[in-house]
Design a protein around this motif. Structure first.
Motif, PDB file in Angstrom:
ATOM      1  N   SER A 127      77.066 -22.914 -13.820  1.00 39.53           N
ATOM      2  CA  SER A 127      76.987 -22.536 -15.291  1.00 39.53           C
ATOM      3  C   SER A 127      78.177 -21.570 -15.595  1.00 39.53           C
ATOM      4  O   SER A 127      78.550 -20.524 -14.665  1.00 39.53           O
ATOM      5  N   GLU A 128      78.931 -21.853 -16.581  1.00 37.19           N
ATOM      6  CA  GLU A 128      80.399 -21.169 -16.937  1.00 37.19           C
ATOM      7  C   GLU A 128      80.055 -19.746 -17.009  1.00 37.19           C
ATOM      8  O   GLU A 128      80.565 -18.843 -16.649  1.00 37.19           O
ATOM      9  N   ASN A 129      78.903 -19.463 -17.695  1.00 37.89           N
ATOM     10  CA  ASN A 129      78.632 -17.925 -18.179  1.00 37.89           C
ATOM     11  C   ASN A 129      77.144 -17.427 -18.036  1.00 37.89           C
ATOM     12  O   ASN A 129      76.926 -16.385 -17.653  1.00 37.89           O
ATOM     13  N   GLY A 189      75.230 -20.755  -8.046  1.00 40.24           N
ATOM     14  CA  GLY A 189      74.910 -19.420  -8.594  1.00 40.24           C
ATOM     15  C   GLY A 189      76.179 -18.941  -8.972  1.00 40.24           C
ATOM     16  O   GLY A 189      76.824 -18.755  -7.649  1.00 40.24           O
ATOM     17  N   HIS A 190      76.402 -18.711 -10.203  1.00 41.87           N
ATOM     18  CA  HIS A 190      77.811 -17.700 -10.238  1.00 41.87           C
ATOM     19  C   HIS A 190      77.314 -16.731 -11.464  1.00 41.87           C
ATOM     20  O   HIS A 190      77.201 -17.034 -12.545  1.00 41.87           O
ATOM     21  N   VAL A 191      77.602 -15.483 -11.241  1.00 46.69           N
ATOM     22  CA  VAL A 191      77.971 -14.669 -10.133  1.00 46.69           C
ATOM     23  C   VAL A 191      77.219 -13.320 -10.129  1.00 46.69           C
ATOM     24  O   VAL A 191      76.571 -13.096 -10.876  1.00 46.69           O
ATOM     25  N   VAL A 230      77.621 -10.093  -8.517  1.00 49.59           N
ATOM     26  CA  VAL A 230      78.557  -9.027  -8.516  1.00 49.59           C
ATOM     27  C   VAL A 230      79.882  -9.189  -8.806  1.00 49.59           C
ATOM     28  O   VAL A 230      80.547  -9.787  -8.168  1.00 49.59           O
ATOM     29  N   TRP A 231      80.324  -8.452 -10.003  1.00 45.98           N
ATOM     30  CA  TRP A 231      81.825  -8.929 -10.578  1.00 45.98           C
ATOM     31  C   TRP A 231      81.922  -7.480 -11.454  1.00 45.98           C
ATOM     32  O   TRP A 231      81.210  -6.732 -11.927  1.00 45.98           O
ATOM     33  N   HIS A 232      83.486  -7.008 -11.635  1.00 47.43           N
ATOM     34  CA  HIS A 232      83.818  -5.983 -12.581  1.00 47.43           C
ATOM     35  C   HIS A 232      83.917  -6.536 -13.961  1.00 47.43           C
ATOM     36  O   HIS A 232      83.764  -5.457 -14.668  1.00 47.43           O
ATOM     37  N   GLU A 268      93.849 -13.460 -13.574  1.00 43.04           N
ATOM     38  CA  GLU A 268      93.468 -12.062 -13.689  1.00 43.04           C
ATOM     39  C   GLU A 268      92.800 -11.994 -14.996  1.00 43.04           C
ATOM     40  O   GLU A 268      93.653 -12.492 -15.859  1.00 43.04           O
ATOM     41  N   ILE A 269      91.604 -11.788 -15.228  1.00 43.48           N
ATOM     42  CA  ILE A 269      90.975 -12.136 -16.624  1.00 43.48           C
ATOM     43  C   ILE A 269      91.356 -11.265 -17.562  1.00 43.48           C
ATOM     44  O   ILE A 269      91.345 -11.665 -18.826  1.00 43.48           O
ATOM     45  N   SER A 270      91.965 -10.069 -17.204  1.00 43.32           N
ATOM     46  CA  SER A 270      92.192  -9.053 -18.354  1.00 43.32           C
ATOM     47  C   SER A 270      93.611  -9.417 -18.749  1.00 43.32           C
ATOM     48  O   SER A 270      93.929  -8.867 -19.623  1.00 43.32           O
ATOM     49  N   PHE A 310      85.156 -28.631 -10.467  1.00 40.03           N
ATOM     50  CA  PHE A 310      86.318 -28.246 -11.579  1.00 40.03           C
ATOM     51  C   PHE A 310      85.792 -27.279 -12.497  1.00 40.03           C
ATOM     52  O   PHE A 310      84.379 -27.136 -12.620  1.00 40.03           O
ATOM     53  N   TRP A 311      86.847 -26.236 -13.040  1.00 40.65           N
ATOM     54  CA  TRP A 311      86.262 -25.376 -14.288  1.00 40.65           C
ATOM     55  C   TRP A 311      86.274 -25.966 -15.379  1.00 40.65           C
ATOM     56  O   TRP A 311      87.039 -25.933 -16.399  1.00 40.65           O
ATOM     57  N   GLY A 312      85.162 -26.920 -15.721  1.00 43.21           N
ATOM     58  CA  GLY A 312      84.938 -27.647 -17.024  1.00 43.21           C
ATOM     59  C   GLY A 312      84.974 -28.993 -16.406  1.00 43.21           C
ATOM     60  O   GLY A 312      85.461 -29.527 -15.392  1.00 43.21           O
TER      61      GLY A 312
END
Ligand code: GLA
Length: 384
Positions: A81-83, A118-120, A122-124, A292-294, A341-343
């Motif tokens: 699942s993407e999100n 399963g994603h995910v 623990v993440w910041h 880096e997501i930010s 693949f991411w999508g």
């Protein structure tokens, strides 16, 4: 851990084999390529090597987009699942749980005999900020934060016990600069927050494959830090089974030799390798190559050169890049467990909007009309 068997995908036949042979020789015209694509799927071709997966977004699953879901069921044998399973989506408030989309994903996967990642846990990022705050409004204590983590992990992993084959337990917690990333998790709990996360996940589902996931893991500093961490975990009996390499790659970087060395390094300490978020960004960039997501950048016309289509020269490079990546993965098929693949198709990729919004990118194996691209056939032809 055993690979998922995918007998339902065994639709090998003469037409497919001939098509692949011809594709390898560059003999197929677009009509016969389309016929080939309709016959089989990548997961079937790679079923004796590793799982082939894709990330599914909310719109595809919940609207639902049946054409896309059919394509996914045909081509892949694993889904992420993407999100919807991230902390802020599945557990936005202490006593609020949102299982509708994750449950739907499980239903789709089980109906089509696909493995689920399963994603995910623990993440910041994509985590409600209030979990780091105590009842008095000050920063939560270590004890309280670990209690919250334990309850989150036990609830989520426990709900899908025996049905989710593998979990990304911790995401993106190591950087080349700092070692353990400076996050709220680290600040409040110290680096052992990761150890607790693995232990809680193992308690909730002892059969599940548990993964540490990160980006740019070919970076020698990050790689060596992860290798040392795994060695330490093994000594302490922390249940870690695999390394997830996100693999948000570019056309020209990283050097695939380094990338292969990272696979070898993680395998040398007993880790299974999952390629968890594969895509290849073809657009020019003027920031450091990083997932880096930010990272945020203002739109620039010069960094969006292929709005009207991908020039043949770049498409050839993309095709070659995917071929090189899959050659490495096949060479290491004894340790590579899964390639996700991411999508699925270019029109829906996050890469059209990261790190600047509104570009036209071409990172995946299916185009904007959801047709297989040359890169798809190059990857398929490796299994002819
Ligand atoms: C990271 C995360 C993914 C996703 C991508 C961006 O790689 O692990 O879940 O959010 O960023 O789409």
């Amino acid at each position: 851990m055993n690979k998922l068997t995918t007998t339902n995908f065994s639709r090998r036949n003469f037409i497919r084999n001939s098509a692949l042979a011809a594709a390898g020789l560059g003999l197929l015209n677009s009509r016969s390529l389309a016929a080939f694509a309709a016959q089989s799927g990548l997961a079937d071709l790679y079923k004796n090597d590793f799982l082939i997966g894709t990330a599914i977004g909310t719109r595809t699953l919940m609207q639902p987009d049946t054409e896309m879901l059919d394509l996914i069921a045909r081509e892949f044998n694993q889904v992420t699942s993407e999100n919807a399973m991230k902390w802020s989506s599945i557990h936005p408030k202490e006593d609020v749980w949102k299982f509708e989309e994750p449950d739907k994903l499980m239903e789709f996967a089980e109906k089509n005999k696909m493995a689920v990642q399963g994603h995910v846990l623990v993440w910041h990022s994509q985590v409600p900020r209030d979990i780091f705050t105590g009842p008095d409004g000050n920063q939560a204590s270590k004890e309280l934060l670990l209690k919250r983590m334990e309850s989150h992990i036990h609830t989520v992993v426990g709900r899908y016990k025996g049905r989710i084959r593998s979990w990304d337990v911790v995401n993106e917690s190591i950087t080349p600069e700092d070692g353990y990333r400076k996050s709220k998790w680290l600040e409040i709990c110290g680096p052992e927050f990761m150890e607790y996360a693995f232990r809680y996940a193992h308690e909730a589902d002892p059969e599940c494959l548990l993964i540490y996931n990160d980006y740019n893991e070919e970076d020698p500093k990050r790689r060596d830090f992860i290798v040392e961490m795994v060695k330490e975990y093994k000594k302490k009996g922390i249940p870690i089974h695999g390394i997830g390499m996100q693999a948000h790659l570019n056309l020209d970087s990283p050097d695939l030799k380094l990338w292969e060395q990272a696979i070898e390094a993680y395998a040398s300490v007993g880790m299974k390798i999952s390629i968890t978020e594969l895509d290849v960004d073809v657009l020019p960039y003027d920031w450091g190559r990083s997932a880096e997501i930010s990272t945020n950048a203002a739109y620039k016309e010069t960094l969006n050169p292929y709005k009207d289509g991908l020039p043949k020269e770049i498409d050839d490079k993309l095709t070659k890049r995917y071929e090189d990546i899959f050659k490495i993965l096949l060479k290491h098929r004894d340790v590579v467990d899964r390639v996700t693949f991411w999508g699925t198709s270019d029109d829906q990729s996050w890469k059209n909007n990261f790190p600047m919004r509104g570009r036209t990118n071409y990172p995946l194996l299916f185009d904007r009309q959801h047709k297989p691209k040359n890169a798809y056939f190059a990857v398929a032809a490796l299994k002819k």
